[in-house]
Design a protein around this motif. Structure first.
Motif, PDB file in Angstrom:
ATOM      1  N   SER A 111       1.120  -1.095   0.028  1.00  0.00           N
ATOM      2  CA  SER A 111      -0.269  -0.051  -0.347  1.00  0.00           C
ATOM      3  C   SER A 111       0.874   1.234  -0.091  1.00  0.00           C
ATOM      4  N   VAL A 112       0.223   2.022  -0.551  1.00  0.00           N
ATOM      5  CA  VAL A 112       0.676   3.705   0.093  1.00  0.00           C
ATOM      6  C   VAL A 112       0.513   4.968   0.725  1.00  0.00           C
ATOM      7  N   LEU A 113       1.396   5.152   1.396  1.00  0.00           N
ATOM      8  CA  LEU A 113       0.790   5.923   2.669  1.00  0.00           C
ATOM      9  C   LEU A 113       1.420   7.244   1.922  1.00  0.00           C
ATOM     10  N   ILE A 114       1.232   8.270   3.180  1.00  0.00           N
ATOM     11  CA  ILE A 114       1.515  10.092   2.964  1.00  0.00           C
ATOM     12  C   ILE A 114       1.430   9.993   5.095  1.00  0.00           C
ATOM     13  N   THR A 115       2.407  11.165   4.495  1.00  0.00           N
ATOM     14  CA  THR A 115       2.941  11.337   5.410  1.00  0.00           C
ATOM     15  C   THR A 115       2.823  13.436   5.856  1.00  0.00           C
ATOM     16  N   ASP A 116       2.424  13.792   6.667  1.00  0.00           N
ATOM     17  CA  ASP A 116       2.196  15.875   6.778  1.00  0.00           C
ATOM     18  C   ASP A 116       4.048  15.471   7.149  1.00  0.00           C
ATOM     19  N   LEU A 117       4.514  16.225   6.934  1.00  0.00           N
ATOM     20  CA  LEU A 117       5.846  16.547   7.457  1.00  0.00           C
ATOM     21  C   LEU A 117       5.050  18.240   7.743  1.00  0.00           C
ATOM     22  N   SER A 118       4.750  18.820   7.648  1.00  0.00           N
ATOM     23  CA  SER A 118       4.650  20.262   7.900  1.00  0.00           C
ATOM     24  C   SER A 118       3.913  20.040  10.142  1.00  0.00           C
ATOM     25  N   GLY A 119       4.247  19.630  10.341  1.00  0.00           N
ATOM     26  CA  GLY A 119       3.395  20.323  11.304  1.00  0.00           C
ATOM     27  C   GLY A 119       2.007  20.571  11.527  1.00  0.00           C
ATOM     28  N   ASP A 120       1.400  20.629  13.157  1.00  0.00           N
ATOM     29  CA  ASP A 120      -0.188  20.388  13.464  1.00  0.00           C
ATOM     30  C   ASP A 120      -0.220  22.178  12.655  1.00  0.00           C
ATOM     31  N   GLU A 121       0.836  22.980  13.187  1.00  0.00           N
ATOM     32  CA  GLU A 121       0.317  24.680  13.066  1.00  0.00           C
ATOM     33  C   GLU A 121       0.992  24.641  11.224  1.00  0.00           C
ATOM     34  N   GLY A 122       1.058  23.910  10.416  1.00  0.00           N
ATOM     35  CA  GLY A 122       1.555  23.936   9.523  1.00  0.00           C
ATOM     36  C   GLY A 122       0.607  24.130   8.236  1.00  0.00           C
ATOM     37  N   ASN A 123       0.171  24.114   7.075  1.00  0.00           N
ATOM     38  CA  ASN A 123      -1.020  23.405   6.353  1.00  0.00           C
ATOM     39  C   ASN A 123      -1.483  22.380   6.333  1.00  0.00           C
ATOM     40  N   GLY A 124      -0.700  21.850   6.516  1.00  0.00           N
ATOM     41  CA  GLY A 124      -1.568  19.914   6.272  1.00  0.00           C
ATOM     42  C   GLY A 124      -1.354  19.419   5.302  1.00  0.00           C
ATOM     43  N   VAL A 125      -1.710  18.454   4.865  1.00  0.00           N
ATOM     44  CA  VAL A 125      -1.701  17.567   3.941  1.00  0.00           C
ATOM     45  C   VAL A 125      -3.784  16.670   3.860  1.00  0.00           C
ATOM     46  N   LEU A 126      -4.464  17.485   3.083  1.00  0.00           N
ATOM     47  CA  LEU A 126      -5.811  16.823   2.374  1.00  0.00           C
ATOM     48  C   LEU A 126      -5.438  15.772   1.475  1.00  0.00           C
ATOM     49  N   VAL A 127      -6.300  14.894   2.384  1.00  0.00           N
ATOM     50  CA  VAL A 127      -6.691  13.637   1.196  1.00  0.00           C
ATOM     51  C   VAL A 127      -8.173  13.918   0.931  1.00  0.00           C
ATOM     52  N   ASN A 128      -8.448  13.910  -0.496  1.00  0.00           N
ATOM     53  CA  ASN A 128     -10.534  13.586  -0.704  1.00  0.00           C
ATOM     54  C   ASN A 128     -10.636  14.978   0.350  1.00  0.00           C
ATOM     55  N   GLY A 129     -10.076  16.202   0.584  1.00  0.00           N
ATOM     56  CA  GLY A 129     -10.898  17.186   1.644  1.00  0.00           C
ATOM     57  C   GLY A 129     -10.837  17.007   2.650  1.00  0.00           C
ATOM     58  N   ARG A 130     -10.269  15.776   3.374  1.00  0.00           N
ATOM     59  CA  ARG A 130      -9.812  15.733   5.084  1.00  0.00           C
ATOM     60  C   ARG A 130      -8.418  15.960   4.881  1.00  0.00           C
ATOM     61  N   ARG A 131      -8.476  16.697   6.300  1.00  0.00           N
ATOM     62  CA  ARG A 131      -6.853  17.068   6.868  1.00  0.00           C
ATOM     63  C   ARG A 131      -6.522  15.318   7.416  1.00  0.00           C
ATOM     64  N   VAL A 132      -5.060  14.762   6.847  1.00  0.00           N
ATOM     65  CA  VAL A 132      -4.441  13.614   7.709  1.00  0.00           C
ATOM     66  C   VAL A 132      -3.130  13.954   8.594  1.00  0.00           C
ATOM     67  N   ALA A 133      -2.227  13.567   9.435  1.00  0.00           N
ATOM     68  CA  ALA A 133      -0.827  12.839   9.571  1.00  0.00           C
ATOM     69  C   ALA A 133      -0.112  12.216   8.586  1.00  0.00           C
ATOM     70  N   GLU A 134      -1.447  10.889   8.721  1.00  0.00           N
ATOM     71  CA  GLU A 134      -0.591  10.026   7.240  1.00  0.00           C
ATOM     72  C   GLU A 134      -1.785   9.325   7.231  1.00  0.00           C
ATOM     73  N   GLY A 135      -1.603   9.460   6.390  1.00  0.00           N
ATOM     74  CA  GLY A 135      -3.453   8.822   5.364  1.00  0.00           C
ATOM     75  C   GLY A 135      -2.788   7.020   4.333  1.00  0.00           C
ATOM     76  N   ARG A 136      -3.620   6.388   4.480  1.00  0.00           N
ATOM     77  CA  ARG A 136      -3.606   5.412   3.267  1.00  0.00           C
ATOM     78  C   ARG A 136      -3.980   5.557   1.491  1.00  0.00           C
TER      79      ARG A 136
END
Length: 188
Positions: A142-167
């Motif tokens: 499987s493939v994972l994405i991990t947010d490196l911007s931190g809690d105060e950063g702009n974050g990573v959204l997967v299909n409109g939902r913010r994730v710290a790490e998501g499949r």
């Protein structure tokens, strides 16, 4: 008369230990470095063996187990831990596509996303952090994405939902700051 019948017992071990102690102190006085080296030669091997034994006892049940020849191991010694591999269960090709149509394949190495020039996907928007996210494969394919911007950063959204790490799955839209990327995968 009684004293004549009791033989005197000489203790050779005490004499030998006294001789060794005398030799050690004389030699240490004349060559201390040599004696310290000899003492280290005597002490270090047992300490190394003790350390290895303690290290083996503390091994986590989640640790990777190297199975050299499972057919030669007795049944009672087999463990329920499965060896991890780098091969995917279902071989697929995965990629991240930018708005301009550039396709970046997710291989064995991390796919780095950010504003700095040394990232694999370099995005110049101000809402993208210098090192914003990484996309990686797991051992099960499987493939994972991990947010490196931190809690105060702009974050990573997967299909409109913010994730710290998501499949990630085929068709997912990844939001990095204000930039939209498309994730897709297919059989090899």
């Amino acid at each position: 008369m009684r004293n004549e019948l009791v033989p005197t017992i000489a203790i050779p071990a005490a004499d030998a230990w006294g001789d060794v102690n005398l030799w050690f102190s004389d030699t240490y006085a004349s060559a201390p470095a040599l004696m310290l080296f000899l003492a280290a030669l005597l002490v270090l091997p047992p300490l190394a063996v003790a350390g290895l034994m303690l290290r083996r006892q503390r091994r986590s049940p989640e640790s990777t187990v190297l199975i050299s020849r499972p057919s030669l191991r007795p049944c009672a010694e087999r463990r329920s831990v499965t060896a991890r591999t780098e091969l995917a269960v279902w071989p697929t090709e995965a990629w991240v596509e930018t708005a301009s149509g550039e396709r970046h394949v997710v291989g064995r190495a991390l796919l780095r996303i950010g504003r700095e020039a040394d990232n694999d996907i370099c995005l110049q928007e101000k809402t993208v952090h210098r090192y914003h996210a990484v996309v990686r494969r797991t051992s099960d394919g499987s493939v994972l994405i991990t947010d490196l911007s931190g809690d105060e950063g702009n974050g990573v959204l997967v299909n409109g939902r913010r994730v710290a790490e998501g499949r990630l799955k085929a068709g997912d839209v990844i939001g990095i700051g204000e930039v939209k990327l498309n994730f897709d995968s297919g059989p090899v």
